[in-house]
Write an enzyme that holds these catalytic residues in place. Structure first.
Site, short mmCIF file in Angstrom:
data_model
loop_
_atom_site.label_atom_id
_atom_site.label_comp_id
_atom_site.label_asym_id
_atom_site.label_seq_id
_atom_site.Cartn_x
_atom_site.Cartn_y
_atom_site.Cartn_z
CG HIS A 130 37.75 38.45 37.00
ND1 HIS A 130 36.56 37.92 36.56
CD2 HIS A 130 37.46 39.05 38.18
CE1 HIS A 130 35.61 38.17 37.41
NE2 HIS A 130 36.12 38.86 38.41
CG HIS A 171 32.39 34.88 42.21
ND1 HIS A 171 31.01 34.93 42.00
CD2 HIS A 171 32.81 36.16 42.08
CE1 HIS A 171 30.64 36.17 41.76
NE2 HIS A 171 31.71 36.94 41.81
#
Length: 276
Positions: free
Chosen positions: A18, A60
């Site tokens: 991730h 992100h």
């Protein structure tokens, strides 16, 4: 050669890192991607935004403040401005001078090392410009198309991209349980479904696999010293490990996503399966 994201039928569950190996490197950076590759993972989930000058970059948050020395919103900054910020030193001084990756460079890296990329579209506005930039990039690097799945909470946006490139594989996020879960996913033209334990039911997982879909389970990062399964025990009051292991053994999960690669690999091995 096309990257195979869905190998549960072979007894293989991919350990999907991730944002790269983000438990020990600055997230969504090349140091994190390289560390993930060296740790044995073959698949990485990343996040992308469009800059003010229509360049796709990997990060992100909508703001850069948390992970860089800069301030402001990605969509309001040019690529040149973003490249002036350090995206590593806040994580640790050892990673000083780490720059924000351009998606174009990450695609080339993935093809070179035969890595799979799950690319999450974080774009909130300027969807037309985002679609144009993404489509243009894939037309410039057609060999990358078979190495990616485009992921989104916004199923409409990622389908706008697929309308331009029909062979593009989509992965959709499901954070609810609908009355007809499979139909909801199929209407979004997905090749793969991403789910979280809180919203999962074995009947849905079986329906996905029977329909020929891939399945990815996202496990949250360690919080307050608790790994994801400990968090579920704290939240729900029971041990989720036997249930999750049974899903893995039944071949219902193709990928597990987490920040800690060895932890994922150990969970897959505990189920008696391979991660490589």
């Amino acid at each position: 050669m096309a990257f195979n994201f869905h190998r549960a039928a072979e007894g293989i569950v991919l350990a999907n890192s991730h944002r790269g190996y983000s438990s020990c490197r600055p997230e969504n950076t090349f140091p994190a991607f390289e560390a993930a590759r060296m740790a044995g993972t073959h698949c990485i989930e990343i996040d992308i935004h469009l800059t003010a000058d229509n360049q796709l970059v990997v990060t992100h948050d909508h703001r850069v403040d948390r992970v860089s020395t800069g301030q402001g919103f990605v969509e309001q900054l040019t690529l040149e401005q973003l490249l002036a910020f350090d995206f590593g030193v806040k994580y640790h001084p050892d990673f000083a001078d780490t720059r924000i990756p351009r998606l174009a460079d990450v695609l080339r890296w993935a093809v070179k090392y035969d890595m799979g990329l799950i690319i999450e579209a974080k774009q909130r506005r300027r969807h037309g410009a985002f679609v144009t930039a993404f489509v243009q990039l894939l037309r410039e690097q057609p060999q990358a198309l078979s190495h990616i799945q485009l992921l989104g909470f916004n199923h409409v946006l990622i389908n706008r991209v697929k309308a331009e490139i029909p062979e593009l594989a989509l992965q959709v996020v499901t954070l609810e349980r609908y009355n007809d879960q499979l139909s909801a996913v199929q209407h979004s033209h997905a090749s793969c479904v991403c789910f979280e334990y809180e919203f999962a039911h074995v009947d849905d997982l079986r329906a996905y696999k029977n329909a020929g879909l891939g399945v990815r389970m996202y496990l949250h990062e360690v919080k307050n010293g608790m790994d994801p399964l400990a968090q579920y025990h704290h939240k729900f009051g029971y041990d989720s490990r036997p249930e999750i292991l049974s899903w893995l053994r039944e071949g219902l999960i193709d990928m597990i996503s987490h920040d800690d690669i060895p932890w994922m690999q150990a969970l897959i091995a505990e189920a008696g399966l391979c991660w490589n």
